[in-house]
Write an enzyme that holds these catalytic residues in place. Sequence first.
Site, PDB file in Angstrom:
ATOM      1  CB  VAL A  10      -0.964   0.143   1.274  1.00  0.00           C
ATOM      2  CG1 VAL A  10      -1.810   1.269   1.088  1.00  0.00           C
ATOM      3  CG2 VAL A  10      -2.000  -1.175   1.130  1.00  0.00           C
ATOM      4  CE  LYS A  66     -10.618  -5.097   5.343  1.00  0.00           C
ATOM      5  NZ  LYS A  66     -10.376  -6.033   4.539  1.00  0.00           N
TER       6      LYS A  66
HETATM    7  P1  NAP Z   1       3.275  -4.876   3.779  1.00  0.00           P
HETATM    8  O1  NAP Z   1       3.347  -4.867   2.228  1.00  0.00           O
HETATM    9  O2  NAP Z   1       3.689  -5.678   4.546  1.00  0.00           O
HETATM   10  O3  NAP Z   1       4.155  -3.389   4.153  1.00  0.00           O
HETATM   11  C1  NAP Z   1       4.674  -2.870   5.552  1.00  0.00           C
HETATM   12  C2  NAP Z   1       5.433  -1.713   5.428  1.00  0.00           C
HETATM   13  O4  NAP Z   1       5.503  -1.203   6.786  1.00  0.00           O
HETATM   14  C3  NAP Z   1       6.740  -2.338   4.739  1.00  0.00           C
HETATM   15  O5  NAP Z   1       7.444  -1.411   4.128  1.00  0.00           O
HETATM   16  C4  NAP Z   1       7.530  -2.573   6.027  1.00  0.00           C
HETATM   17  O6  NAP Z   1       9.061  -2.191   5.895  1.00  0.00           O
HETATM   18  C5  NAP Z   1       7.037  -1.458   7.043  1.00  0.00           C
HETATM   19  N1  NAP Z   1       7.211  -1.931   8.213  1.00  0.00           N
HETATM   20  C6  NAP Z   1       6.571  -2.813   8.994  1.00  0.00           C
HETATM   21  N2  NAP Z   1       6.759  -2.685  10.203  1.00  0.00           N
HETATM   22  C7  NAP Z   1       7.739  -1.798  10.587  1.00  0.00           C
HETATM   23  C8  NAP Z   1       8.609  -1.447  11.848  1.00  0.00           C
HETATM   24  N3  NAP Z   1       8.485  -1.947  12.748  1.00  0.00           N
HETATM   25  N4  NAP Z   1       9.667  -0.392  11.514  1.00  0.00           N
HETATM   26  C9  NAP Z   1       9.478   0.256  10.112  1.00  0.00           C
HETATM   27  N5  NAP Z   1       8.863  -0.244   9.016  1.00  0.00           N
HETATM   28  C10 NAP Z   1       8.097  -1.165   9.509  1.00  0.00           C
HETATM   29  O7  NAP Z   1       1.654  -4.149   4.192  1.00  0.00           O
HETATM   30  P2  NAP Z   1       0.481  -3.812   3.362  1.00  0.00           P
HETATM   31  O8  NAP Z   1      -0.158  -4.783   2.485  1.00  0.00           O
HETATM   32  O9  NAP Z   1       0.852  -2.621   2.345  1.00  0.00           O
HETATM   33  O10 NAP Z   1      -0.451  -3.149   4.384  1.00  0.00           O
HETATM   34  C11 NAP Z   1      -0.285  -1.920   5.244  1.00  0.00           C
HETATM   35  C12 NAP Z   1      -1.615  -1.751   5.773  1.00  0.00           C
HETATM   36  O11 NAP Z   1      -2.600  -1.561   4.844  1.00  0.00           O
HETATM   37  C13 NAP Z   1      -2.035  -2.935   6.890  1.00  0.00           C
HETATM   38  O12 NAP Z   1      -2.848  -2.247   7.988  1.00  0.00           O
HETATM   39  C14 NAP Z   1      -3.046  -3.469   5.876  1.00  0.00           C
HETATM   40  O13 NAP Z   1      -4.300  -4.022   6.603  1.00  0.00           O
HETATM   41  C15 NAP Z   1      -3.522  -2.289   5.236  1.00  0.00           C
HETATM   42  N6  NAP Z   1      -4.393  -2.551   3.905  1.00  0.00           N
HETATM   43  C16 NAP Z   1      -3.888  -3.462   3.106  1.00  0.00           C
HETATM   44  C17 NAP Z   1      -4.463  -3.562   1.922  1.00  0.00           C
HETATM   45  C18 NAP Z   1      -3.627  -4.380   0.658  1.00  0.00           C
HETATM   46  O14 NAP Z   1      -4.159  -4.520  -0.239  1.00  0.00           O
HETATM   47  N7  NAP Z   1      -2.486  -5.019   0.851  1.00  0.00           N
HETATM   48  C19 NAP Z   1      -5.483  -2.793   1.427  1.00  0.00           C
HETATM   49  C20 NAP Z   1      -6.089  -2.109   2.595  1.00  0.00           C
HETATM   50  C21 NAP Z   1      -5.610  -1.963   3.527  1.00  0.00           C
HETATM   51  P3  NAP Z   1      10.041  -2.918   4.833  1.00  0.00           P
HETATM   52  O15 NAP Z   1       9.547  -2.757   3.516  1.00  0.00           O
HETATM   53  O16 NAP Z   1      11.381  -2.601   4.917  1.00  0.00           O
HETATM   54  O17 NAP Z   1       9.858  -4.432   5.235  1.00  0.00           O
HETATM   55  N1  HSE Z   2      -5.961  -8.448   3.647  1.00  0.00           N
HETATM   56  C1  HSE Z   2      -7.058  -7.474   3.281  1.00  0.00           C
HETATM   57  C2  HSE Z   2      -7.926  -8.169   2.336  1.00  0.00           C
HETATM   58  C3  HSE Z   2      -6.372  -6.072   2.601  1.00  0.00           C
HETATM   59  O1  HSE Z   2      -7.446  -9.149   1.910  1.00  0.00           O
HETATM   60  O2  HSE Z   2      -9.132  -7.719   2.188  1.00  0.00           O
HETATM   61  C4  HSE Z   2      -7.441  -5.356   2.504  1.00  0.00           C
HETATM   62  O3  HSE Z   2      -8.005  -4.654   3.492  1.00  0.00           O
END
Ligand code: NAP
Ligand code: HSE
Length: 316
Positions: free
Chosen positions: A15, A201
Amino acid sequence: MKRTLNVGLLGCGTVGSGVAERLLQAHDRDVAAFSLRGVLVRDVRKTRRPQAVMAHVTTDAMDVIRDSRTDVIVECMGGLEPAYDLVKEAIACGKHVVSANKALIATHGPELIAFAGDRGVELLFDAAVGGAIPALSVLRSALAGEEILEISGILNGTTNYILVAMESGCEFGAALESARAHGYAELDPANDLNGTDTAQKLSLLAHAAFERWLPWQSIARTGIEAIDRRQVRDARAGGGALRLVATLKGNRTRLEAAVEPVVVPLADPMAAATGAQNVVRVIGRGCGTLTLIGPGAGREQTASAIVGDLVAVSRL
Ligand code: NAP
Ligand code: HSE
């Protein structure tokens, strides 16, 4: 003349990288101008896209949060810690916060929203429910005068992706791996599979619709971990489709909520949700039934909702 909003980013994964890309690639049509400042990550050596974000990455959270020029912090780290402490610190520093983190808001939302109110800043989290679907803002604004009777739908992209893939003959494990490769799943995909993400959610939807915090832990939930291809096939043979369905009924004083696999009729929009699509169905006394369908997860899709919240901040 557009005001420039200075943005600090916590997390640059699926994201966060979508948000960074959007902020670094300005368009003439943009209604606000953005400047990306610090970007917090765990590993500064990791190759990231867009390439230009590499100039902003740091492992020092306070560098990002306490930067005096930054107006707003976008939290895309996920999980409760250190996200909770960092969001609190951002609010304490007088920064607006935009978050996609439903686990954080469903767990600490009442405290964080009250704290933001005390500090005179906004805490916005439209991206936390339904990906690109503006479910929370529709409930809070367009439907603010409506008596909501029921909300139901598909709120998790990963499980929908898996169930739809299984309809085409894919094995559960392979479908999960594919969902992870697309960046849809949580860091711990158990939270997708066991209904926790959906319950969190639903808790946020309850707050938007009924102005009441429904603890997500109190929501009865059954996930899809035990679903096999035979059950998915049997549902189709019987004229339906197996979906992980969230339901919320009631009023401000009494709410009933559940998350469970349900066989929905093929004519139901939930049966037509493909891939990581989500469906949010709202039934109101005056408006009748409204159904919102769209991408429930994904890089650009979720970034779209976050940038929408940033534009709202730029208009304050
Ligand atoms: P992700 O790909 O795992 O990315 C997490 C990011 O946070 C990475 O860049 C990681 O760094 C950084 N991070 C995590 N812990 C850290 C720490 N302790 N110190 C410094 N940096 C840290 O996760 P994501 O899928 O983008 O999701 C992020 C949020 O958005 C979550 O709350 C998720 O529920 C929400 N969300 C996700 C989606 C989706 O489609 N993925 C949709 C809606 C909402 P590194 O890159 O260096 O590891
Ligand atoms: N892990 C979540 C999903 C990301 O699959 O819906 C979006 O909130």
